[in-house]
Design an enzyme around this catalytic site. Structure first.
Site, mmCIF file in Angstrom:
data_model
loop_
_atom_site.group_PDB
_atom_site.id
_atom_site.type_symbol
_atom_site.label_atom_id
_atom_site.label_comp_id
_atom_site.label_asym_id
_atom_site.label_seq_id
_atom_site.Cartn_x
_atom_site.Cartn_y
_atom_site.Cartn_z
ATOM 1 N N LEU A 18 0.818 -1.226 0.000
ATOM 2 C CA LEU A 18 0.000 0.000 0.000
ATOM 3 C C LEU A 18 0.845 1.266 0.000
ATOM 4 O O LEU A 18 0.317 2.355 -0.210
ATOM 5 C CB LEU A 18 -0.935 0.012 1.218
ATOM 6 C CG LEU A 18 -2.138 -0.927 1.153
ATOM 7 C CD1 LEU A 18 -2.881 -0.939 2.492
ATOM 8 C CD2 LEU A 18 -3.096 -0.514 0.025
ATOM 9 N N ARG A 19 2.163 1.133 0.294
ATOM 10 C CA ARG A 19 3.045 2.308 0.412
ATOM 11 C C ARG A 19 2.521 3.263 1.487
ATOM 12 O O ARG A 19 1.849 2.847 2.407
ATOM 13 C CB ARG A 19 3.202 3.028 -0.945
ATOM 14 C CG ARG A 19 3.486 2.132 -2.143
ATOM 15 C CD ARG A 19 4.720 1.283 -2.020
ATOM 16 N NE ARG A 19 5.064 0.665 -3.299
ATOM 17 C CZ ARG A 19 5.749 -0.467 -3.423
ATOM 18 N NH1 ARG A 19 6.143 -1.138 -2.359
ATOM 19 N NH2 ARG A 19 6.047 -0.933 -4.616
ATOM 20 N N ASN A 41 7.465 -3.265 3.609
ATOM 21 C CA ASN A 41 8.701 -2.755 2.997
ATOM 22 C C ASN A 41 8.601 -1.279 2.647
ATOM 23 O O ASN A 41 8.814 -0.871 1.516
ATOM 24 C CB ASN A 41 9.111 -3.598 1.778
ATOM 25 C CG ASN A 41 8.087 -3.601 0.658
ATOM 26 O OD1 ASN A 41 6.889 -3.410 0.890
ATOM 27 N ND2 ASN A 41 8.538 -3.811 -0.563
ATOM 28 N N LYS A 57 7.557 -10.728 7.839
ATOM 29 C CA LYS A 57 8.020 -10.946 6.467
ATOM 30 C C LYS A 57 9.532 -11.071 6.397
ATOM 31 O O LYS A 57 10.253 -10.198 6.879
ATOM 32 C CB LYS A 57 7.550 -9.772 5.592
ATOM 33 C CG LYS A 57 7.947 -9.863 4.119
ATOM 34 C CD LYS A 57 7.138 -10.890 3.364
ATOM 35 C CE LYS A 57 7.638 -11.086 1.952
ATOM 36 N NZ LYS A 57 7.085 -10.150 0.983
ATOM 37 N N HIS A 116 9.704 -14.092 1.077
ATOM 38 C CA HIS A 116 10.038 -13.812 -0.325
ATOM 39 C C HIS A 116 11.079 -14.848 -0.704
ATOM 40 O O HIS A 116 12.235 -14.776 -0.286
ATOM 41 C CB HIS A 116 10.589 -12.389 -0.480
ATOM 42 C CG HIS A 116 10.868 -12.046 -1.924
ATOM 43 N ND1 HIS A 116 10.109 -11.161 -2.649
ATOM 44 C CD2 HIS A 116 11.806 -12.524 -2.781
ATOM 45 C CE1 HIS A 116 10.572 -11.093 -3.890
ATOM 46 N NE2 HIS A 116 11.599 -11.903 -3.999
ATOM 47 N N HIS A 153 3.923 -15.217 -3.399
ATOM 48 C CA HIS A 153 3.940 -15.072 -4.862
ATOM 49 C C HIS A 153 4.747 -16.157 -5.573
ATOM 50 O O HIS A 153 5.776 -15.884 -6.188
ATOM 51 C CB HIS A 153 4.418 -13.680 -5.284
ATOM 52 C CG HIS A 153 5.589 -13.122 -4.495
ATOM 53 N ND1 HIS A 153 6.749 -13.795 -4.303
ATOM 54 C CD2 HIS A 153 5.740 -11.933 -3.863
ATOM 55 C CE1 HIS A 153 7.577 -13.040 -3.595
ATOM 56 N NE2 HIS A 153 6.980 -11.915 -3.311
ATOM 57 N N LEU A 197 9.055 -9.044 -9.258
ATOM 58 C CA LEU A 197 9.850 -10.120 -8.676
ATOM 59 C C LEU A 197 8.975 -10.973 -7.772
ATOM 60 O O LEU A 197 8.155 -10.420 -7.040
ATOM 61 C CB LEU A 197 11.031 -9.530 -7.882
ATOM 62 C CG LEU A 197 12.153 -8.977 -8.771
ATOM 63 C CD1 LEU A 197 13.157 -8.197 -7.946
ATOM 64 C CD2 LEU A 197 12.857 -10.113 -9.521
ATOM 65 N N HIS A 208 4.492 1.602 -8.360
ATOM 66 C CA HIS A 208 5.693 2.430 -8.526
ATOM 67 C C HIS A 208 5.338 3.536 -9.502
ATOM 68 O O HIS A 208 4.602 3.288 -10.465
ATOM 69 C CB HIS A 208 6.837 1.621 -9.144
ATOM 70 C CG HIS A 208 7.428 0.591 -8.233
ATOM 71 N ND1 HIS A 208 8.400 0.880 -7.305
ATOM 72 C CD2 HIS A 208 7.179 -0.730 -8.103
ATOM 73 C CE1 HIS A 208 8.730 -0.228 -6.650
ATOM 74 N NE2 HIS A 208 7.998 -1.223 -7.110
ATOM 75 N N ALA A 256 11.000 -3.170 -9.826
ATOM 76 C CA ALA A 256 10.152 -4.367 -9.921
ATOM 77 C C ALA A 256 8.835 -4.115 -9.211
ATOM 78 O O ALA A 256 8.816 -3.601 -8.095
ATOM 79 C CB ALA A 256 10.870 -5.547 -9.282
HETATM 80 C C1 NCD Z 1 7.459 -5.490 -4.565
HETATM 81 C C2 NCD Z 1 7.497 -3.992 -4.258
HETATM 82 O O1 NCD Z 1 7.571 -3.199 -5.198
HETATM 83 O O2 NCD Z 1 7.433 -3.606 -3.087
HETATM 84 N N1 NCD Z 1 7.863 -5.704 -5.916
HETATM 85 C C3 NCD Z 1 7.631 -6.809 -6.668
HETATM 86 O O3 NCD Z 1 8.129 -6.864 -7.786
HETATM 87 N N2 NCD Z 1 6.872 -7.780 -6.246
HETATM 88 C C4 NCD Z 1 8.314 -6.211 -3.579
HETATM 89 C C5 NCD Z 1 8.103 -7.700 -3.571
HETATM 90 O O4 NCD Z 1 7.059 -8.185 -3.148
HETATM 91 O O5 NCD Z 1 9.015 -8.408 -4.017
HETATM 92 ZN ZN ZN Z 2 5.264 -8.192 -2.560
#
Ligand code: NCD
Ligand code: ZN
Length: 348
Positions: free
Chosen positions: A16-17, A41, A99, A136, A174, A219, A251, A263
């Site tokens: 969600l940032r 993160n 995580k 991850h 994922h 990713l 992003h 990513a």
């Molecule tokens: C995720 C992110 O941008 O925070 N990016 C992604 O490619 N999935 C980080 C993550 O879950 O690896």
């Molecule tokens: Zn993620």
């Protein structure tokens, strides 16, 4: 089938940032999903229960009026996380997982774990507190081909870890490969996986469709067709070990369309319809509800949602871009169509 009614779903892996981005993206998820496991993160990462509490408050403050979406918070595991923080997390009632990012594996993972042996005492505390570990699953070793990093992570780190902590609940996040599907399917009790829409709808060809496609880069990176099929089969199998986690990761366009692009794929705008497409392609629409609305809640030992929502098989156009604080956000399928749409009850 033209309509599909199901228990309101949850998203068990979501970014969600913060700040303006949070305000922009949160309504997309909260319009459809009842709850989400919110990834920690941020910069700086959410490493303490106090930080998770404050972040949770910011998310609740950013919700549209009257929306009852519930953020389920997580802690970011570092090599200096004190085991005592795990008990505080468990007692908080709002932290639902921790995580593990291998340091350097993905966006904002620098503060992550270099060697799992350095966090064994925290994992013991998590096992004792019955707080799930979310992983991850990619090695960062530059000698390992990027397309093999998930498989090698399972061999080198995940399989031994799952053995070493036999009662620790673990979510492999994922998943993207046949090896991950097989590992999760055959693992001991208490091991599960989230599945994104992109990894069941696209293979790695989508990264190069008519040119380099940065908005298909996430990713773990998209894999070969046989892996896509294996992950789709797992998702539609009806096994409660596989459940919905979008990994929707916004992003700014500038950061994606760059010499060294970030990513992350932004799918929150049309996430549930995208999954419906994938399940329909496998002839298994009737299994969407378990995957989207039951299995994750059961794994996290939370009640299933009470409300129901309806999907309609009527195409919707996906905007080419979404405004984002002086930049833009490019959603998955930008400028295209998704075959399903959500008919939201009560406009909630
Ligand atoms: C995720 C992110 O941008 O925070 N990016 C992604 O490619 N999935 C980080 C993550 O879950 O690896
Ligand atoms: Zn993620």
């Amino acid at each position: 089938m033209q309509h599909l009614t199901l228990t309101r779903p949850d998203d068990w892996h979501l970014h969600l940032r913060d700040g303006d981005t949070l305000t922009r993206v949160l309504p997309h998820t909260a319009a459809v999903f009842g709850r989400a496991i919110v990834m920690p993160n941020l910069k700086p990462p959410v490493t303490t229960v106090a930080a998770a509490r404050a972040y949770r408050e910011r998310i609740l403050a950013a919700l549209p009026e009257g929306n009852r979406f519930e953020p389920l918070m997580t802690l970011y595991l570092t090599e200096s996380t004190p085991p005592a923080e795990i008990r505080v997390a468990r007692e908080s009632g709002f932290v639902h997982g921790v995580k593990l990012y291998p340091a350097g594996a993905t966006t904002h993972s620098e503060a992550g774990v270099r060697d799992p042996a350095n966090v064994y005492r925290v994992l013991e505390a998590m096992e004792a507190a019955d707080l799930p570990l979310l992983v991850h699953g990619e090695v960062v070793d530059p000698r390992v081909d990027p397309f093999d990093r998930e498989r090698v992570f399972i061999e080198r780190h995940l399989a031994p870890l799952v053995e070493r902590f036999p009662r620790l609940r673990v979510v492999m996040e994922h998943i993207t490969t046949t090896e991950a599907v097989q590992f999760v399917r055959e693992a001991r009790e208490g091991v599960a996986a989230t599945v994104t829409p992109q990894h069941i709808l696209m293979n790695r060809g989508a990264l190069f469709e008519g040119g380099l496609r940065p908005h298909h880069y996430c990713l773990p990176v998209l894999k070969r067709e046989r892996h896509r099929r294996a992950v789709l089969e797992a998702a539609v199998s009806g096994s409660p070990r596989f459940f919905l986690g979008t990994d929707s990761a916004p992003h700014p366009r500038r950061a994606k369309e760059a010499a060294c692009g970030c990513a992350g794929i932004y799918s929150a705008l049309t996430a549930l319809p995208l999954y419906a497409e994938a399940f329909e392609s496998a002839g298994r629409l009737e299994r969407l509800e378990g995957f989207a609305s039951h299995f994750g809640a059961d794994f996290y030992r939370l009640p299933r949602n009470g409300e129901r929502i309806t999907l309609e098989r009527r195409a919707q156009a996906v905007p080419a871009a979404i405004p984002l604080d002086g930049d833009e956000l490019i959603p998955l399928r930008a400028g295209g169509e998704v075959a399903w749409r959500v008919v939201v009850p009560n406009g909630a």
